[in-house]
Design a protein around this motif. Structure first.
Motif, PDB file in Angstrom:
ATOM      1  N   ASP A   5       8.686  18.499   2.570  1.00  0.00           N
ATOM      2  CA  ASP A   5       9.128  17.568   1.562  1.00  0.00           C
ATOM      3  C   ASP A   5       8.151  16.872   1.416  1.00  0.00           C
ATOM      4  OD1 ASP A   5      10.406  16.229  -0.521  1.00  0.00           O
ATOM      5  OD2 ASP A   5      11.929  15.207   0.768  1.00  0.00           O
ATOM      6  N   LEU A   6       6.956  16.763   0.447  1.00  0.00           N
ATOM      7  CA  LEU A   6       5.923  16.223   0.118  1.00  0.00           C
ATOM      8  C   LEU A   6       5.806  15.606  -1.378  1.00  0.00           C
ATOM      9  CD1 LEU A   6       3.418  15.037   1.441  1.00  0.00           C
ATOM     10  CD2 LEU A   6       2.232  17.352   0.902  1.00  0.00           C
ATOM     11  N   SER A   7       5.851  14.500  -1.408  1.00  0.00           N
ATOM     12  CA  SER A   7       5.627  13.910  -2.838  1.00  0.00           C
ATOM     13  C   SER A   7       4.247  13.473  -3.220  1.00  0.00           C
ATOM     14  CB  SER A   7       6.396  12.842  -2.885  1.00  0.00           C
ATOM     15  OG  SER A   7       6.072  11.875  -4.312  1.00  0.00           O
ATOM     16  N   LEU A   8       3.778  13.882  -4.187  1.00  0.00           N
ATOM     17  CA  LEU A   8       2.505  13.481  -4.712  1.00  0.00           C
ATOM     18  C   LEU A   8       2.086  12.193  -4.488  1.00  0.00           C
ATOM     19  CD1 LEU A   8       1.726  16.255  -7.655  1.00  0.00           C
ATOM     20  CD2 LEU A   8       1.016  16.242  -5.241  1.00  0.00           C
ATOM     21  N   ARG A   9       3.091  11.334  -4.814  1.00  0.00           N
ATOM     22  CA  ARG A   9       2.800   9.828  -4.733  1.00  0.00           C
ATOM     23  C   ARG A   9       2.334   9.372  -3.393  1.00  0.00           C
ATOM     24  NH1 ARG A   9       7.502   9.989  -7.793  1.00  0.00           N
ATOM     25  NH2 ARG A   9       8.998   9.630  -5.804  1.00  0.00           N
ATOM     26  N   LEU A  10       2.864  10.122  -2.200  1.00  0.00           N
ATOM     27  CA  LEU A  10       2.486   9.792  -1.025  1.00  0.00           C
ATOM     28  C   LEU A  10       0.770  10.048  -0.710  1.00  0.00           C
ATOM     29  CD1 LEU A  10       5.411  11.153   1.038  1.00  0.00           C
ATOM     30  CD2 LEU A  10       5.318   9.024  -0.020  1.00  0.00           C
ATOM     31  N   LEU A  11       0.580  11.097  -1.417  1.00  0.00           N
ATOM     32  CA  LEU A  11      -0.939  11.395  -1.461  1.00  0.00           C
ATOM     33  C   LEU A  11      -1.741  10.637  -2.127  1.00  0.00           C
ATOM     34  CD1 LEU A  11      -0.727  15.301  -1.565  1.00  0.00           C
ATOM     35  CD2 LEU A  11      -0.901  14.215   0.410  1.00  0.00           C
ATOM     36  N   GLN A  12      -1.059  10.009  -2.993  1.00  0.00           N
ATOM     37  CA  GLN A  12      -1.899   8.920  -4.133  1.00  0.00           C
ATOM     38  C   GLN A  12      -2.080   7.686  -3.101  1.00  0.00           C
ATOM     39  OE1 GLN A  12       0.545   9.250  -7.645  1.00  0.00           O
ATOM     40  NE2 GLN A  12      -1.122  10.333  -8.679  1.00  0.00           N
ATOM     41  N   ALA A  13      -0.932   7.419  -2.633  1.00  0.00           N
ATOM     42  CA  ALA A  13      -1.102   6.212  -1.798  1.00  0.00           C
ATOM     43  C   ALA A  13      -2.251   6.276  -0.578  1.00  0.00           C
ATOM     44  CB  ALA A  13       0.145   6.073  -1.014  1.00  0.00           C
ATOM     45  N   ALA A  27      -2.685  -1.339  -3.313  1.00  0.00           N
ATOM     46  CA  ALA A  27      -1.610  -1.798  -3.893  1.00  0.00           C
ATOM     47  C   ALA A  27      -1.765  -2.255  -5.188  1.00  0.00           C
ATOM     48  CB  ALA A  27      -0.604  -2.729  -3.035  1.00  0.00           C
ATOM     49  N   ARG A  28      -2.821  -2.885  -5.493  1.00  0.00           N
ATOM     50  CA  ARG A  28      -3.436  -3.544  -6.752  1.00  0.00           C
ATOM     51  C   ARG A  28      -3.776  -2.399  -7.681  1.00  0.00           C
ATOM     52  NH1 ARG A  28      -7.572  -6.465  -5.229  1.00  0.00           N
ATOM     53  NH2 ARG A  28      -6.135  -8.135  -4.353  1.00  0.00           N
ATOM     54  N   THR A  29      -4.322  -1.467  -7.147  1.00  0.00           N
ATOM     55  CA  THR A  29      -4.958  -0.191  -7.793  1.00  0.00           C
ATOM     56  C   THR A  29      -3.689   0.732  -8.306  1.00  0.00           C
ATOM     57  OG1 THR A  29      -6.956  -0.217  -6.631  1.00  0.00           O
ATOM     58  CG2 THR A  29      -6.325   1.928  -7.519  1.00  0.00           C
ATOM     59  N   LEU A  30      -2.804   0.778  -7.338  1.00  0.00           N
ATOM     60  CA  LEU A  30      -1.523   1.727  -7.879  1.00  0.00           C
ATOM     61  C   LEU A  30      -0.403   1.007  -8.566  1.00  0.00           C
ATOM     62  CD1 LEU A  30      -1.284   3.259  -4.495  1.00  0.00           C
ATOM     63  CD2 LEU A  30      -2.069   4.479  -6.459  1.00  0.00           C
ATOM     64  N   ASN A  31      -0.557  -0.422  -8.934  1.00  0.00           N
ATOM     65  CA  ASN A  31       0.310  -1.304  -9.406  1.00  0.00           C
ATOM     66  C   ASN A  31       1.704  -1.411  -8.641  1.00  0.00           C
ATOM     67  OD1 ASN A  31      -1.172  -2.181 -11.748  1.00  0.00           O
ATOM     68  ND2 ASN A  31      -0.900  -0.057 -12.516  1.00  0.00           N
ATOM     69  N   LEU A  32       1.506  -1.361  -7.289  1.00  0.00           N
ATOM     70  CA  LEU A  32       2.551  -1.420  -6.511  1.00  0.00           C
ATOM     71  C   LEU A  32       2.694  -2.767  -5.652  1.00  0.00           C
ATOM     72  CD1 LEU A  32       2.730   2.340  -5.288  1.00  0.00           C
ATOM     73  CD2 LEU A  32       4.241   1.136  -7.069  1.00  0.00           C
ATOM     74  N   THR A  33       3.433  -2.967  -4.837  1.00  0.00           N
ATOM     75  CA  THR A  33       3.583  -3.924  -3.856  1.00  0.00           C
ATOM     76  C   THR A  33       2.951  -3.589  -2.655  1.00  0.00           C
ATOM     77  OG1 THR A  33       5.827  -3.643  -2.923  1.00  0.00           O
ATOM     78  CG2 THR A  33       5.736  -4.950  -5.002  1.00  0.00           C
ATOM     79  N   GLN A  34       2.379  -4.320  -1.675  1.00  0.00           N
ATOM     80  CA  GLN A  34       1.898  -3.822  -0.394  1.00  0.00           C
ATOM     81  C   GLN A  34       2.919  -3.093   0.425  1.00  0.00           C
ATOM     82  OE1 GLN A  34      -0.375  -7.033   1.477  1.00  0.00           O
ATOM     83  NE2 GLN A  34      -0.398  -5.805   3.462  1.00  0.00           N
ATOM     84  N   GLN A  35       3.982  -3.572   0.213  1.00  0.00           N
ATOM     85  CA  GLN A  35       5.105  -3.137   1.319  1.00  0.00           C
ATOM     86  C   GLN A  35       5.471  -1.802   0.789  1.00  0.00           C
ATOM     87  OE1 GLN A  35       5.191  -6.145  -0.387  1.00  0.00           O
ATOM     88  NE2 GLN A  35       5.172  -7.558   1.438  1.00  0.00           N
ATOM     89  N   ALA A  36       5.391  -1.619  -0.623  1.00  0.00           N
ATOM     90  CA  ALA A  36       5.966  -0.241  -1.223  1.00  0.00           C
ATOM     91  C   ALA A  36       4.394   0.596  -0.680  1.00  0.00           C
ATOM     92  CB  ALA A  36       5.792  -0.127  -2.800  1.00  0.00           C
ATOM     93  N   VAL A  37       3.341   0.496  -0.645  1.00  0.00           N
ATOM     94  CA  VAL A  37       2.251   1.293  -0.248  1.00  0.00           C
ATOM     95  C   VAL A  37       2.283   1.476   1.246  1.00  0.00           C
ATOM     96  CG1 VAL A  37      -0.136   1.619   0.014  1.00  0.00           C
ATOM     97  CG2 VAL A  37       0.760   0.446  -2.115  1.00  0.00           C
ATOM     98  N   SER A  38       2.672   0.341   2.108  1.00  0.00           N
ATOM     99  CA  SER A  38       2.881   0.946   3.375  1.00  0.00           C
ATOM    100  C   SER A  38       3.858   1.529   3.774  1.00  0.00           C
ATOM    101  CB  SER A  38       3.067  -0.622   4.344  1.00  0.00           C
ATOM    102  OG  SER A  38       1.925  -1.688   3.965  1.00  0.00           O
ATOM    103  N   GLY A  39       5.118   1.516   2.832  1.00  0.00           N
ATOM    104  CA  GLY A  39       6.134   2.504   3.198  1.00  0.00           C
ATOM    105  C   GLY A  39       5.831   4.077   2.580  1.00  0.00           C
ATOM    106  N   GLN A  40       5.121   4.124   2.005  1.00  0.00           N
ATOM    107  CA  GLN A  40       4.906   5.684   1.470  1.00  0.00           C
ATOM    108  C   GLN A  40       3.717   5.946   2.335  1.00  0.00           C
ATOM    109  OE1 GLN A  40       2.810   4.848  -2.666  1.00  0.00           O
ATOM    110  NE2 GLN A  40       4.873   5.187  -3.560  1.00  0.00           N
TER     111      GLN A  40
END
Length: 302
Positions: A5-13, A27-40
């Motif tokens: 079960d592999l989402s492309l969003r995880l690979l982008q992170a 996180a800034r590049t992806l327009n996400l929070t740092q916590q969201a990127v760490s979680g991915q």
């Protein structure tokens, strides 16, 4: 076989963290929070079953497993984007616009011919130019998704996010202020500029890029003499005309920016500028190969 079960969003992170060397910048590049990127990243590590990153004093680095996932993930992301682009083309019969960032002085001598050739070979393709003045402008256009590719001068610094396709070497020339002691010469060497300030952009530019454009250090080990900063070619020309120093630029700039008060002379012993077409590794417009082909063909004929 166990399902993955592999989402492309995880690979982008993972790709963003590897490119930026930092969760915060990714996180800034992806327009996400740092916590969201760490979680991915943690989720991707659970899928793989191994740590992908390790923190060091110099920043975040990939583990051996992380290197494998990054490499194979790049191919998956590229295939996914190509699939979407080709599916849209199949559904509509018309490709998405090909958005090209460029500096006018660097491309005016060949881009009209390239666009004419593309119209003949792909009548439904819209080539959409995006004018810029500096390297950071062009890089931002690519990273933000506003441009699919960019014509720019190398080097761009150590940036693994891009595919780089060198196209054209050009000699370097020097713009001198009116009445300068060197203006009667027919050519210049780097040594002739030992005490001449060099104007141009520096803030926000990678150190390797500044070193190249200002030729710093010089071949004899001495440092370049930095003049006032200027962001655009027009600002550089103004500073030179006002007597603040010289400007070192590619040969195509000389013909594009004629100036009634300046003297342009070739810099015979400097490493040439190289114009390249670059694009993000994981965002390949299906018409990019055609653009590369026609650009190479046109430049050969120029």
């Amino acid at each position: 076989m166990r399902a993955v079960d592999l989402s492309l969003r995880l690979l982008q992170a993972l790709d963003a963290v590897a490119a930026e060397g930092s969760m915060t910048r990714a996180a800034r590049t992806l327009n996400l929070t740092q916590q969201a990127v760490s979680g991915q990243i943690r989720q991707l590590e659970r899928v793989v079953g191994a740590p992908l990153l390790e923190r060091r004093p110099t920043g975040i680095e990939l583990t051996a497993a992380g290197q494998v996932v990054l490499k194979q993930g790049a191919a998956l992301l590229s295939s996914a984007r190509t699939m979407v682009a080709e599916a849209r083309l199949a559904a509509t019969g018309r490709p998405d616009p090909l958005r090209i960032a460029f500096k006018a002085q660097s491309t005016a001598h060949f881009m009209p011919a390239v666009e004419a050739a593309l119209r003949e070979r792909a009548p439904d393709l819209e080539l959409r130019p995006i004018s810029s003045h500096t390297l950071p402008d062009e890089i931002d256009a690519l990273i933000s998704g506003r441009a699919d590719a960019a014509f720019l001068w190398l080097p761009i610094g150590d940036d693994p996010r891009f595919t780089i396709h060198p196209l054209l070497p050009e000699d370097r020339w020097v713009a001198l202020p009116p009445g300068h002691r060197l203006e009667s010469r027919t050519s210049l060497s780097i040594a002739d500029l030992a005490d001449v300030p060099v104007v141009g952009p520096r803030d926000g530019m990678p150190p390797a890029v500044v070193d190249f454009w200002f030729i710093d250090p010089r071949p004899d080990g001495t440092r370049a003499h930095f003049g006032p900063q200027a962001r655009t070619p027009e600002e550089c020309l103004h500073l030179v005309a006002a007597g603040h120093g010289c400007w070192i630029a590619p040969a195509s700039t000389v013909t594009y920016f004629a100036h009634p008060r300046l003297t342009w002379l070739p810099l015979v012993d400097a490493e040439p500028n190289v114009l390249a077409l670059i694009w993000p590794k994981h965002t390949v417009h299906p018409m990019l190969p055609l653009l590369v082909e026609e650009t190479r063909r046109t430049l050969t004929a120029v």
